[in-house]
Motif scaffolding. Structure first.
Motif, mmCIF file in Angstrom:
data_model
loop_
_atom_site.group_PDB
_atom_site.id
_atom_site.type_symbol
_atom_site.label_atom_id
_atom_site.label_comp_id
_atom_site.label_asym_id
_atom_site.label_seq_id
_atom_site.Cartn_x
_atom_site.Cartn_y
_atom_site.Cartn_z
ATOM 1 N N LEU A 148 -0.530 -39.190 5.871
ATOM 2 C CA LEU A 148 -0.923 -38.707 4.555
ATOM 3 C C LEU A 148 0.272 -38.098 3.817
ATOM 4 C CD1 LEU A 148 -3.265 -38.005 2.522
ATOM 5 C CD2 LEU A 148 -3.356 -35.785 3.673
ATOM 6 N N ALA A 149 1.176 -37.418 4.542
ATOM 7 C CA ALA A 149 2.325 -36.785 3.899
ATOM 8 C C ALA A 149 3.186 -37.822 3.173
ATOM 9 C CB ALA A 149 3.161 -36.034 4.935
ATOM 10 N N ALA A 150 3.410 -38.964 3.809
ATOM 11 C CA ALA A 150 4.229 -40.012 3.183
ATOM 12 C C ALA A 150 3.520 -40.589 1.964
ATOM 13 C CB ALA A 150 4.521 -41.116 4.197
ATOM 14 N N LEU A 151 2.209 -40.789 2.086
ATOM 15 C CA LEU A 151 1.446 -41.332 0.964
ATOM 16 C C LEU A 151 1.508 -40.383 -0.235
ATOM 17 C CD1 LEU A 151 -1.963 -43.095 1.063
ATOM 18 C CD2 LEU A 151 -1.649 -41.188 -0.498
ATOM 19 N N LEU A 152 1.258 -39.091 0.001
ATOM 20 C CA LEU A 152 1.261 -38.127 -1.091
ATOM 21 C C LEU A 152 2.662 -37.969 -1.682
ATOM 22 C CD1 LEU A 152 -1.111 -35.330 0.262
ATOM 23 C CD2 LEU A 152 -1.662 -37.239 -1.265
ATOM 24 N N HIS A 153 3.668 -37.949 -0.819
ATOM 25 C CA HIS A 153 5.048 -37.844 -1.312
ATOM 26 C C HIS A 153 5.367 -39.032 -2.214
ATOM 27 C CE1 HIS A 153 9.328 -36.999 -1.440
ATOM 28 N NE2 HIS A 153 9.551 -38.251 -1.080
ATOM 29 N N GLY A 154 4.927 -40.211 -1.812
ATOM 30 C CA GLY A 154 5.193 -41.405 -2.616
ATOM 31 C C GLY A 154 4.542 -41.335 -3.987
ATOM 32 N N PHE A 155 3.278 -40.894 -4.038
ATOM 33 C CA PHE A 155 2.590 -40.828 -5.327
ATOM 34 C C PHE A 155 3.172 -39.731 -6.214
ATOM 35 C CE2 PHE A 155 -0.382 -43.760 -3.560
ATOM 36 C CZ PHE A 155 -0.940 -44.393 -4.661
ATOM 37 N N ARG A 156 3.673 -38.656 -5.610
ATOM 38 C CA ARG A 156 4.283 -37.593 -6.416
ATOM 39 C C ARG A 156 5.630 -38.017 -6.985
ATOM 40 N NH1 ARG A 156 5.164 -31.819 -4.325
ATOM 41 N NH2 ARG A 156 5.509 -31.539 -6.547
ATOM 42 N N SER A 157 6.403 -38.747 -6.199
ATOM 43 C CA SER A 157 7.791 -39.005 -6.577
ATOM 44 C C SER A 157 8.006 -40.345 -7.269
ATOM 45 C CB SER A 157 8.685 -38.942 -5.336
ATOM 46 O OG SER A 157 8.292 -39.918 -4.383
ATOM 47 N N TYR A 158 7.062 -41.274 -7.164
ATOM 48 C CA TYR A 158 7.275 -42.619 -7.706
ATOM 49 C C TYR A 158 7.551 -42.567 -9.204
ATOM 50 C CZ TYR A 158 6.220 -47.355 -9.300
ATOM 51 O OH TYR A 158 6.283 -48.588 -9.911
ATOM 52 N N ARG A 159 6.717 -41.874 -9.958
ATOM 53 C CA ARG A 159 6.938 -41.662 -11.388
ATOM 54 C C ARG A 159 6.720 -40.183 -11.660
ATOM 55 N NH1 ARG A 159 7.803 -46.540 -14.360
ATOM 56 N NH2 ARG A 159 8.383 -45.018 -15.953
ATOM 57 N N PRO A 160 7.751 -39.374 -11.547
ATOM 58 C CA PRO A 160 7.573 -37.922 -11.629
ATOM 59 C C PRO A 160 7.019 -37.441 -12.963
ATOM 60 C CG PRO A 160 9.900 -38.513 -11.499
ATOM 61 C CD PRO A 160 9.130 -39.750 -11.226
#
Length: 458
Positions: free
Chosen positions: A140-152
């Motif tokens: 879940l940490a990787a998934l959430l990090h990806g959604f936060r950082s993909y388009r800040p």
């Protein structure tokens, strides 16, 4: 384009997900219901052309849900339509469509047009992510990090964990969210108590589900009230910046005509309609009379025009067929050249038959269920002058059906567009005062068509 100005900031948030099927509708409906119980006036919204989820939102919030679709109404109208729907509410909650970044396919690297992220940009709204935690823990940490950082620039500001299996599972997920830097605003346990029946086009509509829909909405509100930090949700909505600008007003979009009676089909069989359609009809001078083809055997008195929205006539075809008295009245109305606007389910109702059941017979065509779903946006060109459009008018619409019509167009089709393979396609019927097609359009995106229709009725 003139709009009425409005200064209110509109506390708001968008509920999104990594993909379809994560539980967005359950969470949004539950949030609307739970907050309303606390005395909060909540305004619901839905990204995209969906007709079914907004029915549950309306039940929960006690006010219409507004569809916010940049493809169908133009991105310049989205914020104004949002303000129209949210005026008078304490906060607004908008349900996303598919995954956060899913929309019309375009150049890589851009935020997809019509996506939830696109609408979040237009509304400057924080995003609350709903994640189905089934089968995952630390990932879940990787998934959430990806959604936060993909388009800040898209402000993903919190997460609700759905379908969590145990206290141990919850703790692992909370740790993962903390590593990703996202606060957990709620944890909803895995349960079968929230299931709403579905079928070939999605959930069974709230109108068809009747009292059970109300009970389902109550169950969603119960579990969200127990499982989500509602105060944190309210604070997140309040963190949205002010949203100054115009408010969409149907009276700014159309000129009033004489006041003809326009019958608009509703009831359990015809539920695919946007709230703005009736608002525009009335602003154009029409006296709108609601018609239920499952119950009413006569058209309303002085009916000068008829609107047949989409819906699920295929689920009620025996009852519609048995109401032959109304079918005869509609056939007579069409024979007099009265304006009739039929979309999708309305198109089927005008056919000679659907799956062997006789219907109105206004169109010399037969319909039947198909093995696969037809779904997608269309860039269409009006093929002829009609009660809605001048020939050559360019319109963006949406197809959403699992039936086929033979023939699929009349001697004078309603539309031309390019098919998925690049070939030319003609679709729909223009006959006398009838404009019938599978294509759904949003009246707020085509207000001139509503004004033209009312003028022809008058």
């Amino acid at each position: 384009m003139p709009f009425t100005a409005h200064p209110i900031g509109y506390p708001r948030l968008i509920v999104a997900a990594p993909a379809s099927g994560q539980g967005k509708t359950t969470v949004v409906t539950g949030l609307l219901g739970a907050l309303r119980r606390r005395g909060t006036a909540v305004a619901p919204g839905k990204v995209g052309p969906d007709y079914i989820d907004p029915g549950y939102h309306r039940l929960a919030a006690g006010r219409p849900a507004r569809n916010l679709d940049p493809v169908l109404v133009g991105e310049e109208r989205v914020a104004a339509l949002f303000r129209h729907g949210a005026t008078g509410a304490d906060l607004a909650i908008v349900e996303g469509v598919m995954g956060l970044f899913d929309g019309r396919i375009g150049p890589g690297g851009e935020i997809a047009f019509g996506s939830t992220a696109h609408v979040a940009q237009l509304l400057h709204a924080p995003v609350l992510l709903v994640v189905d935690a089934t089968g995952q823990s630390h990932s879940l940490a990787a998934l959430l990090h990806g959604f936060r950082s993909y388009r800040p620039e898209i402000r993903v500001s919190g997460v609700i964990l759905n379908r969590v299996g145990s206290q141990r599972h919850e703790q692992v997920l909370r740790d993962a969210a903390e590593h990703a830097g996202l606060p957990v605003l709620g944890v909803i346990p895995r349960t079968d108590d929230l299931a709403v029946p579905s079928r070939h086009l999605g959930l069974v509509t709230a109108a068809e589900h009747g009292d059970e829909a109300t009970r389902a909405v109550d169950r969603m509100a119960d579990i969200v009230a127990r499982s989500v930090d509602l105060d944190a949700v309210v604070r997140l909505a309040g963190s949205a910046p002010e949203l100054p600008g115009p408010v969409w007003d149907p009276r700014d979009e159309v000129e009033p005509q004489a006041n003809p009676v326009v019958a608009v089909a509703g009831g359990r069989a015809f539920t695919f309609a946007y709230a703005e359609h009736v608002e525009l009809l009335e602003a154009a001078g029409a006296e709108v009379a609601v018609l239920d083809p499952l119950r009413d055997e006569r058209l309303p008195e002085r009916t000068a025009g008829l609107v047949l929205p989409g819906g699920f006539p295929e689920q009620h075809v025996a009852e519609l067929s048995a109401n032959s008295a109304l079918c005869k009245e509609i056939t007579a109305l069409a024979s007099r050249g009265a304006p009739i606007h039929a979309e999708c389910g309305g198109l089927l109702y005008l056919a000679e038959e659907l799956d062997g059941h006789p219907l109105c017979g206004v169109l010399k065509a037969r319909a039947e269920m198909a093995p696969r779903l037809t779904l997608g946006y269309r860039d269409a060109v009006s093929a002829a002058d009609s009660v809605l459009f001048a020939a050559g008018a360019r319109v963006r619409g949406h197809e959403f059906h699992r039936t086929v019509l033979a023939p699929e167009q009349g001697l004078q089709p309603a539309w031309h567009w390019r098919g998925d393979g690049g070939g030319h396609r003609a679709e729909g019927y223009v006959e006398g005062g009838v404009h019938a097609s599978y294509l759904h359009t949003h009246p707020a995106g085509q207000p001139g068509a509503v004004e033209r229709f009312v003028a022809r009725c008058a």
